[in-house]
Design a protein around this motif. Structure first.
Motif, PDB file in Angstrom:
ATOM      1  N   SER A 107      18.429 101.342  32.221  1.00 15.19           N
ATOM      2  CA  SER A 107      19.234 102.673  31.864  1.00 15.19           C
ATOM      3  C   SER A 107      19.789 102.420  30.403  1.00 15.19           C
ATOM      4  CB  SER A 107      19.834 103.243  32.903  1.00 15.19           C
ATOM      5  OG  SER A 107      21.047 102.070  32.889  1.00 15.19           O
ATOM      6  N   ALA A 108      19.878 103.700  29.789  1.00 21.03           N
ATOM      7  CA  ALA A 108      20.493 103.649  28.609  1.00 21.03           C
ATOM      8  C   ALA A 108      22.007 103.551  28.680  1.00 21.03           C
ATOM      9  CB  ALA A 108      20.244 105.152  27.992  1.00 21.03           C
ATOM     10  N   ARG A 109      22.243 102.682  27.712  1.00 21.03           N
ATOM     11  CA  ARG A 109      23.813 102.390  27.588  1.00 21.03           C
ATOM     12  C   ARG A 109      24.628 103.468  26.670  1.00 21.03           C
ATOM     13  NH1 ARG A 109      24.813  96.528  25.278  1.00 21.03           N
ATOM     14  NH2 ARG A 109      26.917  96.951  26.165  1.00 21.03           N
ATOM     15  N   LEU A 110      25.501 104.043  27.753  1.00 17.13           N
ATOM     16  CA  LEU A 110      26.350 104.998  27.348  1.00 17.13           C
ATOM     17  C   LEU A 110      27.938 104.681  27.188  1.00 17.13           C
ATOM     18  CD1 LEU A 110      26.991 108.385  27.018  1.00 17.13           C
ATOM     19  CD2 LEU A 110      27.225 108.445  29.480  1.00 17.13           C
ATOM     20  N   ALA A 111      28.564 105.283  26.183  1.00 15.72           N
ATOM     21  CA  ALA A 111      29.917 104.724  25.889  1.00 15.72           C
ATOM     22  C   ALA A 111      30.677 106.195  25.564  1.00 15.72           C
ATOM     23  CB  ALA A 111      30.212 103.936  24.785  1.00 15.72           C
ATOM     24  N   VAL A 112      31.906 106.345  25.725  1.00 20.07           N
ATOM     25  CA  VAL A 112      32.752 107.310  25.255  1.00 20.07           C
ATOM     26  C   VAL A 112      33.832 106.812  24.052  1.00 20.07           C
ATOM     27  CG1 VAL A 112      34.760 106.778  26.987  1.00 20.07           C
ATOM     28  CG2 VAL A 112      34.440 108.933  25.950  1.00 20.07           C
ATOM     29  N   PHE A 113      33.815 107.546  23.034  1.00 21.86           N
ATOM     30  CA  PHE A 113      34.740 107.226  21.930  1.00 21.86           C
ATOM     31  C   PHE A 113      36.143 107.738  22.319  1.00 21.86           C
ATOM     32  CE2 PHE A 113      36.810 108.415  17.873  1.00 21.86           C
ATOM     33  CZ  PHE A 113      37.012 107.164  17.206  1.00 21.86           C
ATOM     34  N   ARG A 161      23.982 105.646  23.175  1.00 21.46           N
ATOM     35  CA  ARG A 161      24.540 107.067  23.396  1.00 21.46           C
ATOM     36  C   ARG A 161      25.930 106.868  23.107  1.00 21.46           C
ATOM     37  NH1 ARG A 161      24.312 111.139  27.918  1.00 21.46           N
ATOM     38  NH2 ARG A 161      25.504 113.062  26.900  1.00 21.46           N
ATOM     39  N   VAL A 162      26.778 107.591  22.293  1.00 22.92           N
ATOM     40  CA  VAL A 162      28.206 107.794  22.367  1.00 22.92           C
ATOM     41  C   VAL A 162      28.389 109.134  22.323  1.00 22.92           C
ATOM     42  CG1 VAL A 162      30.128 107.189  21.201  1.00 22.92           C
ATOM     43  CG2 VAL A 162      28.450 105.502  21.138  1.00 22.92           C
ATOM     44  N   VAL A 163      29.474 109.563  23.234  1.00 30.20           N
ATOM     45  CA  VAL A 163      29.993 110.824  23.355  1.00 30.20           C
ATOM     46  C   VAL A 163      31.524 110.840  23.211  1.00 30.20           C
ATOM     47  CG1 VAL A 163      28.161 111.567  24.863  1.00 30.20           C
ATOM     48  CG2 VAL A 163      30.305 110.625  25.715  1.00 30.20           C
ATOM     49  N   THR A 164      32.136 111.924  22.929  1.00 28.81           N
ATOM     50  CA  THR A 164      33.761 112.135  23.024  1.00 28.81           C
ATOM     51  C   THR A 164      33.729 113.365  23.388  1.00 28.81           C
ATOM     52  OG1 THR A 164      35.466 111.526  21.718  1.00 28.81           O
ATOM     53  CG2 THR A 164      33.714 112.793  20.451  1.00 28.81           C
ATOM     54  N   PHE A 165      35.273 113.832  23.146  1.00 33.62           N
ATOM     55  CA  PHE A 165      35.846 115.111  23.759  1.00 33.62           C
ATOM     56  C   PHE A 165      36.611 115.767  22.413  1.00 33.62           C
ATOM     57  CE2 PHE A 165      35.049 112.739  27.533  1.00 33.62           C
ATOM     58  CZ  PHE A 165      34.349 113.673  28.295  1.00 33.62           C
ATOM     59  N   THR A 166      36.225 117.027  22.488  1.00 32.98           N
ATOM     60  CA  THR A 166      37.137 117.845  21.500  1.00 32.98           C
ATOM     61  C   THR A 166      37.481 119.249  22.027  1.00 32.98           C
ATOM     62  OG1 THR A 166      36.976 118.549  19.099  1.00 32.98           O
ATOM     63  CG2 THR A 166      34.939 119.076  20.550  1.00 32.98           C
TER      64      THR A 166
END
Length: 193
Positions: A2-8, A120-125
């Motif tokens: 599976s793809a490696r995902l992280a949150v900034f 993939r990297v995601v964050t919240f705004t």
């Protein structure tokens, strides 16, 4: 595989202890990073009267809003933060914690000292309804939140707290000690701020 995902994580989520409470497991940082083309500021306003948690000052008065950290797109090298590897299921838990924020994809804007080993990297705004370019009248910053964020950045390694301060700027409103007076906080969400 599976793809490696992280949150900034650029605010309180950069505290690994806080992330562990939300995710329900031990958490390690995948390392410090910068988010190029973004700016961090105290521009997320939580309605302190009608939200899931209400804080009062020590004298019993209730501020109408509590400010939190947020990021917006702006030219420049961007704020520093921590990359925390998560699963897609854990992303749902983070969304409950970050109820005043929208999820955004930022993989292409992540800058690290080493090549990025994540897919993939995601964050919240802040959601538009919680975004406040200028603090609303009576807004405060909870001292417990400010301390937790600074401790998180200090723990990221040499120079990270100083970089946090440089890329965030001063507190735009009074920083106050708060007492939790109403608690309808979802499980895993911080109770201290």
């Amino acid at each position: 595989m599976s793809a490696r995902l992280a949150v900034f994580a650029y605010g309180s989520l950069a505290s690994l202890a806080s992330a562990e409470r939300t995710l329900g497991r031990p958490v390690e940082s995948a390392g410090p990073a910068r988010l190029a083309g973004w700016r961090r500021s105290w521009s997320q306003a939580r309605d302190n009267i009608r939200s899931e948690k209400t804080f009062a000052r020590a004298d019993g008065t209730t501020p109408p809003y509590c400010l939190g950290l947020n990021i917006q797109r702006r030219a420049g090298p961007g704020p520093n933060g921590a990359l925390i590897e998560i699963t897609e299921e854990e992303l749902d838990r983070l969304a409950v914690r970050e109820i005043r924020y929208d999820l955004v994809e930022v993989t292409a804007e992540i800058a690290t000292a080493e090549p990025l080993a994540l897919d993939r990297v995601v964050t919240f705004t802040a959601k538009p309804s919680n975004y406040a370019e200028t603090p609303p009248p009576g807004a405060v910053i909870l001292a417990s939140y400010a301390r937790a964020v600074e401790a998180a950045f200090e723990s990221l390694g040499p120079g990270q707290l100083e970089l946090f301060r440089e890329t965030t700027g001063p507190h735009p409103v009074e920083v106050v000690e708060g007492v939790l007076v109403r608690d309808r906080i979802p499980a895993g969400n911080p109770r201290e701020w």
